[in-house]
Scaffold this motif. Structure first.
Motif, short mmCIF file in Angstrom:
data_model
loop_
_atom_site.label_atom_id
_atom_site.label_comp_id
_atom_site.label_asym_id
_atom_site.label_seq_id
_atom_site.Cartn_x
_atom_site.Cartn_y
_atom_site.Cartn_z
N LYS A 105 35.91 46.67 32.69
CA LYS A 105 36.34 47.97 33.30
C LYS A 105 37.61 47.77 34.90
N ALA A 106 37.89 46.30 34.40
CA ALA A 106 38.82 45.77 35.30
C ALA A 106 38.16 44.68 36.93
N TYR A 107 36.25 45.45 36.24
CA TYR A 107 35.36 45.15 37.57
C TYR A 107 34.02 45.21 36.98
N PRO A 108 33.55 44.43 37.45
CA PRO A 108 32.88 43.14 38.22
C PRO A 108 33.43 42.11 37.70
N GLY A 109 34.37 41.30 37.48
CA GLY A 109 34.92 39.82 37.04
C GLY A 109 34.92 39.20 37.48
N LYS A 110 35.01 38.02 38.00
CA LYS A 110 35.29 36.51 38.85
C LYS A 110 36.35 37.06 39.17
N ALA A 111 37.53 37.84 38.29
CA ALA A 111 38.52 37.75 38.73
C ALA A 111 38.80 39.69 39.66
N PRO A 112 39.59 39.62 41.23
CA PRO A 112 39.57 40.76 41.88
C PRO A 112 39.89 41.90 41.28
N LYS A 113 39.21 43.01 42.15
CA LYS A 113 39.94 43.80 40.78
C LYS A 113 41.11 45.03 41.44
N LEU A 114 41.82 45.28 40.32
CA LEU A 114 42.88 45.35 39.66
C LEU A 114 42.88 46.64 40.40
N LYS A 115 43.62 47.04 40.92
CA LYS A 115 43.71 48.81 41.11
C LYS A 115 45.64 49.16 41.91
N PRO A 116 45.50 49.53 39.83
CA PRO A 116 47.07 49.76 39.84
C PRO A 116 47.39 50.64 39.65
N TYR A 131 51.56 35.10 25.65
CA TYR A 131 52.22 36.07 25.04
C TYR A 131 53.48 36.83 25.17
N SER A 132 54.34 36.94 23.41
CA SER A 132 55.55 37.78 23.79
C SER A 132 55.88 38.05 25.51
N LEU A 133 58.06 38.41 24.88
CA LEU A 133 57.77 39.35 26.31
C LEU A 133 57.42 41.28 25.67
N GLU A 134 57.15 41.12 24.75
CA GLU A 134 56.85 42.80 24.11
C GLU A 134 55.21 42.82 24.30
N GLU A 135 54.57 41.21 24.51
CA GLU A 135 52.83 41.67 24.46
C GLU A 135 52.67 42.04 25.61
N ARG A 136 53.48 41.01 26.75
CA ARG A 136 53.56 41.49 27.75
C ARG A 136 53.64 42.74 28.70
N MET A 137 54.53 42.87 28.11
CA MET A 137 54.81 44.65 28.52
C MET A 137 54.06 45.49 28.39
N ALA A 138 53.70 45.26 26.93
CA ALA A 138 52.64 46.27 26.38
C ALA A 138 51.10 46.14 27.30
N VAL A 139 50.64 44.56 28.04
CA VAL A 139 49.60 44.92 29.05
C VAL A 139 49.82 45.41 29.98
N VAL A 140 51.10 45.42 30.36
CA VAL A 140 51.32 46.11 31.54
C VAL A 140 51.25 48.17 31.88
N SER A 141 51.68 48.52 30.03
CA SER A 141 51.61 49.98 30.38
C SER A 141 49.90 50.01 29.86
N TYR A 142 49.32 49.32 29.12
CA TYR A 142 47.86 49.85 29.20
C TYR A 142 46.84 49.76 30.67
N VAL A 143 47.28 49.09 31.02
CA VAL A 143 47.25 48.86 32.38
C VAL A 143 47.53 49.95 33.46
#
Length: 122
Positions: free
Chosen positions: A66-77, A103-115
């Motif tokens: 769920k973007a937290y807790p992980g070894k990376a910082p918590k995301l605040k979209p 990841y392709s341009l489309e895949e990276r854009m899709a990650v943004v749309s999800y986040v």
């Protein structure tokens, strides 16, 4: 005369080093594509689904399920803009690697749309 030759040779060597350094910098520079995140793109269920699949496959390993807790910082979209998220996904940041070559341009854009979607809950 000898000093002039040495000075000229030094000048030529320095110029060559500057040209070489600039070409190396150009090769290392990551250019982030000029993308547009329209409301229609960001709310498209197919884009969100694709981004979610990539999140599960790759991103949650560090950011957590769920973007937290992980070894990376918590995301605040809710504090981010899509371009910012895309830049970080593409270029990387601190311990996060750049994903441009994975990841392709489309895949990276899709990650943004999800986040950035309501389905994503940090």
């Amino acid at each position: 005369m000898r000093n002039r030759v040495i000075a000229a040779a030094t000048g030529v060597a320095l110029a060559a080093m500057l040209v070489a350094a600039q070409s190396w910098a150009d090769e290392d520079e990551i250019v982030v594509e000029d993308v547009e995140f329209t409301d229609a793109y960001m709310s498209d269920p197919g884009n969100i689904k694709q981004g979610h699949e990539i999140w599960l496959e790759q991103c949650q390993h560090c950011h957590g399920s769920k973007a937290y807790p992980g070894k990376a910082p918590k995301l605040k979209p809710r504090k981010y803009k899509p371009d910012f998220v895309f830049y970080r996904v593409t270029k990387g940041f601190k311990g996060m690697p750049p994903w441009k070559d994975v990841y392709s341009l489309e895949e990276r854009m899709a990650v943004v749309s999800y986040v950035m979607s309501k389905e994503f809950s940090p």
